[in-house]
Design a protein around this motif. Structure first.
Motif, short mmCIF file in Angstrom:
data_model
loop_
_atom_site.label_atom_id
_atom_site.label_comp_id
_atom_site.label_asym_id
_atom_site.label_seq_id
_atom_site.Cartn_x
_atom_site.Cartn_y
_atom_site.Cartn_z
N ASP A 156 0.88 -1.18 -0.14
CA ASP A 156 -0.14 -0.11 0.03
C ASP A 156 0.76 1.32 -0.20
OD1 ASP A 156 -2.15 1.64 0.39
OD2 ASP A 156 -2.16 1.46 2.52
N HIS A 353 8.18 0.99 4.74
CA HIS A 353 8.34 -0.40 4.96
C HIS A 353 9.82 -0.68 4.05
CE1 HIS A 353 4.41 -1.51 6.21
NE2 HIS A 353 3.85 -1.02 5.26
N ASN A 415 6.40 -7.71 6.37
CA ASN A 415 4.97 -7.02 6.83
C ASN A 415 3.85 -7.68 6.29
OD1 ASN A 415 3.86 -4.57 8.05
ND2 ASN A 415 2.98 -4.65 5.95
N GLU A 416 3.20 -8.02 7.16
CA GLU A 416 1.56 -8.75 6.58
C GLU A 416 1.97 -9.66 5.78
OE1 GLU A 416 -1.23 -5.82 6.17
OE2 GLU A 416 -0.98 -4.93 8.31
N ASN A 484 -0.08 -5.14 13.39
CA ASN A 484 -0.60 -4.04 12.87
C ASN A 484 -2.34 -4.17 13.07
OD1 ASN A 484 1.79 -3.69 11.81
ND2 ASN A 484 1.31 -4.29 9.73
N TYR A 486 -6.16 -2.56 13.34
CA TYR A 486 -7.16 -1.59 12.70
C TYR A 486 -8.71 -1.81 13.30
CZ TYR A 486 -3.39 0.20 9.81
OH TYR A 486 -2.27 0.52 9.51
N TYR A 490 -10.94 -1.08 10.07
CA TYR A 490 -11.03 -2.06 9.03
C TYR A 490 -12.07 -3.33 9.43
CZ TYR A 490 -7.18 -0.21 5.94
OH TYR A 490 -6.47 0.43 5.16
N GLU A 517 1.32 -1.01 13.96
CA GLU A 517 0.38 -0.08 13.23
C GLU A 517 -0.98 0.06 13.81
OE1 GLU A 517 -0.06 -0.92 9.08
OE2 GLU A 517 2.22 -1.45 8.80
N TRP A 564 -0.19 4.39 12.68
CA TRP A 564 0.09 4.49 11.46
C TRP A 564 -0.87 5.88 10.70
CZ3 TRP A 564 3.15 1.85 7.93
CH2 TRP A 564 2.95 1.99 6.70
N PHE A 569 0.65 9.72 2.92
CA PHE A 569 1.70 9.03 1.47
C PHE A 569 1.09 8.45 0.57
CE2 PHE A 569 1.07 4.72 2.39
CZ PHE A 569 0.57 4.69 3.78
N ARG A 574 -5.20 3.85 -4.04
CA ARG A 574 -6.19 4.29 -3.29
C ARG A 574 -7.04 5.38 -4.08
NH1 ARG A 574 -6.39 3.10 2.25
NH2 ARG A 574 -5.16 1.63 2.91
N ASN A 582 -2.63 7.69 1.04
CA ASN A 582 -3.52 6.86 2.06
C ASN A 582 -3.32 8.14 3.00
OD1 ASN A 582 -3.18 5.81 5.03
ND2 ASN A 582 -2.78 3.79 3.88
N LYS A 584 -3.99 8.23 6.47
CA LYS A 584 -3.85 8.02 7.79
C LYS A 584 -2.92 8.75 8.71
CE LYS A 584 -6.04 3.32 7.52
NZ LYS A 584 -5.53 3.18 6.09
#
Ligand code: GCB
Length: 885
Positions: A156, A353, A415-416, A484, A486, A490, A517, A564, A569, A574, A582, A584
Motif C-alpha cells: 500500500d 516499509h 510486513n503482513e 498491525n 485496525y 477495517y 500500526e 500509522w 503518503f 487508493r 493513504n 492515515k
C-alpha cells in the motif's frame, strides 16, 4: 625557526588532508530520459534528454493523475563531468544512497556495476574507467518494472522509480577503510557489553590497499566524548600487500562511567579511525569519524527495557515521500519530519516499509529516537532462489549500512506477509500450507542472517489481525512481533483492541508484543458531528487514536506502539477522500497538522498544554437547534486535570480531561465565536470559529449561500474554494431538505456511506462519493427572490461502461443505453432543466457533473426541484442555492 616549523606543520597538515577522503555530492545538472534510449540519442546533448536535479523520480506526476497506474519501466540518467585533476592517483568511488530499483551503471560506456533493490545504498569503484583532463560520462540505466523476484511485490505505497536519493563521488587514497563492504562505512562500532559502570567498545573493519606496492601502516582508533576528551584508544600495525584487503579488530576498549544514550539524553561519542603510513612522512591516508552511542536494551513478554528500566516505546511509522515531490526528497525534508516527530514527544519510529535515507538514521541518533528499520518484504513472497537472494542481500546491506547507529534497535524483515494467502478464499489447505512453508523458509533465512550480522539487535516482523501467523508458525520466528491492528476501522470495534491483545499475551506470555500500526484515514475537508469509521473525518481519527491511547495505557505488557502513520503518503491504488494517497497521517501529505497531532502532543509531552481542536475547521455552517443557535462538539486536548471552556465569555463549565481530552457541546451563534479553554493550572488556549447558523425556517434566512452535501451526514469544506457543504437532511416543514430517495450505506467497510472511488473532474471527492438515489425532490422554503441553484451529480453504477466504451456506442437514443444506467429529468420550479439526463452515456462513470441555473421564487413558491426517472433510479450528490437578489 618557530615560523618555519609552523609553515612545515601547516604544509604537512595540508598534504595529509589532501591525502584523505573527499566526498562530493553531485546532484545538479543530470540528464534524464524516460524509456530505453536509441543509439543515435545516446548523447545527453542529443535533445532526447531533459535536464534534472537529483533527487529525482519519474513518477512525481503520473502517480497522482487520473489514469490508473504509473510508469514502471526503464529510465536513463546521465552525468557529465571533468574529474578533479588531484584525484589522478586516488581511488574514486561512485556512491548512490538509493535508486529504485535495478540500476546498471556505465562510465564512459564501460559497465561499472549493477545493483538490485530500491531502498539501500550501493557503490562502485570507477577509478579504472575515468579519463582525466576530459569530459567523462556516467550513465545509469534504472528499471522499476514489476519483477516477481524483487521485493516489494505489492504494498500500500507507491514504488516511485528514479535516483531519488543523493549521489556522491568519493575520492580516497589507495590505502583506505573499505568503502565497498555493502556501501557501508567499512568500520563497525559495537558495544557488546554495557552497564552504567562501564561499556566495552569493539571496533572492526577492513583496510584496503588498492595500490601495487606493499605498505606498512598503523590503524589508530581514538574514542572521544562530546567535549572532545579522549576516553579510549587503540592502535595496530599492519603490513598491506598490494591489491589486498586486511581485517582489523580492536576488542575491549573500555569506557568507564559511560554517558548512556537514550531518547531523553542522546549522548554521542565519536570514534575517530585513521590509517597512517608507518614509514616516511607518516601521512594519514584515510580517516573517518563515526558517532556512536552506548546503551543496552531488551524485549520480553513484559515489554521493552532501555538502560535497565522499563521504557514503553511510543512512536509512529513514517514513509519517505511528500506532496508534489514523490519520494525525491532532499535531506531537509527528512530532517523536518524527524524534528517534528521528536517535537511531538515520540521516542520511537518505525521506518516502514523499507530502509530510508542515511541522513534519517543520523538524525535519529542525534535527536534521540529509537528505530525499527525493515526491508520491503511485504504482503507475499515469491518462492524463488532470486527472491530469497535479493531479500537476503537487502537485509545484509541494511544492517551494514545502519548498524553503527545507536538508535537502531530492531531489524524487521516482513510486513503482513501472509495477507495475500490468508485472504485468498480459493486456496486449498494444501496450497496454503505450501505458501506458509515457503514464507517460513525465507523468514528463517532472514532471521539467521540478521542474528549473524547484528547479534546485538532484535528481529521483528509485523503481522495483521489473523491467527494464520500463529497457526503456520510464522510469528514464532522473530524475537518481537509487531501487530498491525485496525479495530474500529477495517474491522470490529475500537475496544476489541484490548480483548485481542490481552488474549494474544495470555497465549504467548513470553512474546514481546508491539502494536506496529493503528490508525484511521482523515482528510481536512471532512467534518463530522457523528464521527464513524470510514467517514475520513478529522473527528473520527481523534476518536480512534483517543481510544487506542487509553487502551495502550491499560496494557503494560506491551513493548509499545507505532501509529500509522506520521504523514499521509502516496498509495497509487487508493481512491479515498483525496485520491492516490493513504490519509492515515497525523499530518497531511504536505505536512499540515490534523487535529489528532495535538492529541499526541497532549499525551506525550510533559510541558503544560491546552489545545482547542479543529484548527482546520474554523469556518463552519449548520442548521440551528434552538433559535439562532447551532450546537457543535468541540474537543479540547491537554495534559492537566480539568478544562473549563467559555464561548463568547460564557462558561460552559469544567470537565475532567479523560485520556487528555475533554469534549464540550458548544452553542454557536452566527458570526465569530470566541472559544477560550483554561486548565486547572491556568494554561489557556483560544480559538475563533466563524459560524454560519442556518435557520430552521429558510424564510428567515439572511445568508446568501447554502450548499448541501446530499446523501451525507457530514460536512465537507471544498478545498480551494472553501465552500461549506453541510450535511443533508430529510425535508422539514417550512425548512428544506430531501424528498424521497435512499442514501447508500455500505456495511462491508463498517458503515461507510457512499462509494470509495475517485471521482473525475473534481478535487472534492466526498461531495460526489455520497448521494441519494431514487430521490424525488429537493425543497428550499426560501423567501421570494432570485437564486442561483447548482445541482451536482455523478454516475456511480459500477456496471456503467467506462468512458471509452461510451464513445463506442452508436447513438444517444435510449434504445442503445446499456443496462443498469440511469436516465432522468430534472425540473426546477416547474421548468424542465435537464431532459433525460444520462450521466453514463454523456459523461461516463464516476465523473463529477454540475449544472446551474437561475431560479425565481415568487409568491411563496420557494424552490422546488423535481426528479423524474425514465430508466433506473434518479440520483443527486450535492445541491446549492445562492441568493442573487
Ligand atoms: C497495513 C499495512 C500498511 C497500510 C496500512 C493501511 O496494515 O501494513 O502498509 O498502508 O495497513 O493504511 O491500510
Amino acid at each position: 625557526m618557530k615560523q618555519i616549523l609552523l609553515i612545515l606543520t601547516a604544509l604537512l597538515c595540508t598534504l595529509s588532508l589532501r591525502a584523505q577522503r573527499t566526498e562530493l555530492t553531485i546532484s545538479d545538472g543530470w540528464y534524464f530520459h524516460q524509456g530505453e534510449i536509441a543509439p543515435e540519442k545516446a548523447d545527453p546533448a542529443s535533445g532526447a534528454w531533459t535536464r534534472v536535479n537529483l533527487p529525482h523520480t519519474w513518477n512525481r506526476y503520473d502517480a497522482f493523475d487520473e489514469t490508473p497506474g504509473y510508469y514502471r519501466g526503464v529510465g536513463w540518467y546521465a552525468y557529465a563531468f571533468i574529474p578533479n585533476g588531484q584525484w589522478q592517483d586516488r581511488r574514486v568511488i561512485l556512491h548512490f544512497e538509493g535508486a529504485n530499483q535495478v540500476a546498471e551503471v556505465f562510465v564512459n560506456g564501460a559497465p561499472a556495476g549493477s545493483h538490485t533493490g530500491g531502498y539501500t545504498a550501493f557503490n562502485f569503484d570507477i577509478t579504472r574507467h575515468l579519463e582525466f583532463g576530459k569530459k567523462n560520462i556516467i550513465k545509469v540505466r534504472l528499471d522499476n518494472k514489476h519483477d516477481r523476484d524483487i521485493p516489494p511485490l505489492n504494498a500500500d505505497f507507491t514504488f516511485y522509480g528514479g535516483i531519488y536519493r543523493n549521489v556522491k563521488l568519493i575520492a580516497v587514497d589507495p590505502i583506505h577503510f573499505d568503502l565497498q563492504n555493502c556501501a557501508s562505512e567499512g568500520v563497525f562500532v559495537e558495544t557488546p557489553s554495557v552497564d552504567s559502570a562501564r561499556a566495552t567498545v569493539v571496533l572492526r573493519g577492513d583496510v584496503v590497499n588498492s595500490g601495487d606496492a606493499t605498505r606498512a601502516v598503523r590503524v589508530k582508533a581514538v574514542l572521544r566524548d562530546r567535549q572532545g576528551a579522549v576516553v579510549g584508544e587503540a592502535a595496530k600495525a599492519m603490513t598491506l600487500r598490494g591489491g589486498s584487503k586486511n581485517p582489523f579488530r580492536f576488542d575491549g576498549i573500555t569506557i568507564h562511567q559511560p554517558h548512556l544514550w537514550s531518547p531523553e539524553t542522546p549522548y554521542l561519542y565519536t570514534a575517530e579511525l585513521s590509517v597512517e603510513e608507518a614509514t616516511g612522512a607518516k601521512n594519514t591516508t584515510d580517516r573517518i569519524e563515526i558517532p556512536f552511542g552506548v546503551r543496552w536494551f531488551s524485549f520480553s513478554g513484559d515489554g521493552f527495557r532501555l538502560n535497565g528500566r522499563k521504557y514503553p516505546l511510543k512512536g509512529t511509522n513514517r514513509h519517505q515521500d511528500f506532496a508534489g515531490l514523490g519520494n525525491a526528497l532532499g535531506d531537509d525534508y527528512h530532517r523536518n519530519d524527524y524534528r517534528k516527530i521528536k517535537s511531538l514527544g515520540f521516542n520511537f519510529v518505525r521506518l516502514a516499509h523499507y530502509p530510508q535515507a542515511p541522513e534519517i538514521y543520523r538524525m535519529c541518533d542525534e535527536l534521540g529516537l529509537l528505530v525499527w528499520t525493515e526491508i520491503p518484504v511485504v504482503n507475499e513472497v515469491t518462492p524463488s532462489e532470486a527472491f530469497t537472494r535479493n531479500s537476503l542481500s537487502m537485509m545484509r546491506e541494511q544492517i551494514r549500512q545502519t548498524c553503527n547507529h545507536p538508535s537502531v534497535i530492531l531489524y524487521g524483515y516482513m510486513n503482513e506477509i501472509l495477507i495475500r494467502m490468508l485472504s485468498n478464499k480459493r486456496l486449498t489447505e494444501q496450497q496454503r500450507q505450501q505458501v506458509a512453508d515457503d514464507t517460513r523458509a525465507l523468514a528463517l533465512k532472514l532471521e539467521a542472517l540478521t542474528k549473524e550480522e547484528a547479534p546485538d539487535r532484535n528481529t521483528v516482523m509485523a503481522i495483521h489481525y489473523e491467527d494464520g501467523y500463529n497457526k503456520y508458525e510464522v510469528s514464532t520466528i522473530p524475537d518481537v512481533v509487531g501487530y498491525n491492528l485496525y479495530f474500529g476501522w477495517y474491522y470490529e470495534q475500537l475496544e476489541d483492541l484490548t480483548r485481542y491483545l490481552t488474549s494474544e499475551h495470555k497465549r504467548y506470555p513470553d512474546r514481546p508484543i508491539i502494536v506496529s500500526e493503528c490508525g484511521a484515514d482523515a482528510d481536512l475537508m471532512n467534518h463530522s458531528q457523528i464521527p464513524r469509521s470510514w467517514d475520513y473525518s478529522e473527528e473520527y481519527q481523534v476518536v480512534l487514536h483517543h481510544s487506542y491511547l487509553k487502551q495502550f495505557a491499560r496494557m503494560p505488557f506491551l513493548a509499545g506502539y507505532a501509529l500509522w502513520n506520521f504523514a499521509d503518503f502516496g498509495a497509487e491504488a487508493r481512491a479515498d477522500a483525496t485520491p492516490w494517497i493513504n490519509q492515515k497521517g497525523l499530518v497531511t501529505y504536505d505536512r499540515k497538522e490534523k487535529d489528532v497531532t495535538s492529541l499526541y502532543r497532549a499525551n506525550l509531552l510533559e510541558t503544560p498544554l491546552v489545545y482547542i481542536a479543529s484548527r482546520n475547521y474554523t469556518r463552519r455552517a449548520d442548521v440551528e437547534r434552538q433559535p439562532g443557535i447551532a450546537t457543535h462538539t468541540i474537543n479540547v486536548f491537554g495534559n492537566g486535570r480539568e478544562i473549563e471552556l467559555t464561548v463568547n465569555g460564557k462558561s460552559l463549565g469544567s470537565k475532567p480531561l479523560d485520556g487528555n481530552m475533554a469534549t464540550f457541546s458548544v452553542p454557536f451563534r452566527n458570526g465569530i465565536n470566541r472559544l477560550e479553554a483554561t486548565d486547572d493550572r491556568g494554561m489557556k488556549d483560544c480559538l475563533d470559529i466563524d459560524f454560519t447558523v442556518v435557520p430552521h425556517s429558510l424564510k428567515a434566512w439572511k445568508g446568501n449561500d447554502l450548499a448541501v452535501n446530499v446523501g451525507s451526514y457530514q460536512a465537507t469544506v471544498a478545498p480551494g474554494t472553501g465552500v461549506i457543504w453541510i450535511p443533508d437532511q430529510v425535508c422539514t416543514q417550512d425548512g428544506w431538505g430531501r424528498i424521497g430517495g435512499k442514501i447508500r450505506e455500505r456495511i462491508d467497510r463498517q458503515h461507510k456511506v457512499g462509494i470509495s472511488q475517485n471521482i473525475l473532474g473534481t478535487d472534492c471527492n466526498p461531495l460526489y462519493q455520497t448521494f441519494a438515489e431514487g430521490i424525488e425532490g429537493y425543497r428550499f422554503d426560501v423567501a421570494d427572490g432570485t437564486y442561483r441553484i447548482t445541482l451536482c451529480f455523478v454516475e456511480s453504477n459500477p456496471k456503467s461502461p467506462t468512458e471509452d466504451l461510451i464513445y463506442n456506442l452508436s447513438g444517444s437514443d435510449t434504445a442503445s443505453v446499456p443496462a443498469g444506467v440511469r436516465q432522468f429529468s430534472v425540473a426546477v420550479n416547474g421548468r424542465q432543466l435537464l431532459d433525460n439526463l444520462n450521466l453514463a452515456r454523456d459523461y461516463g462513470n464516476l465523473r463529477a457533473v454540475d449544472f446551474s441555473t437561475e431560479v425565481a421564487a415568487r409568491n411563496d413558491s420557494g424552490i422546488e426541484v423535481a426528479f423524474t426517472p425514465n430508466i433506473g433510479k434518479t440520483t443527486l450528490s450535492g445541491i446549492r442555492i445562492e441568493r442573487i437578489k
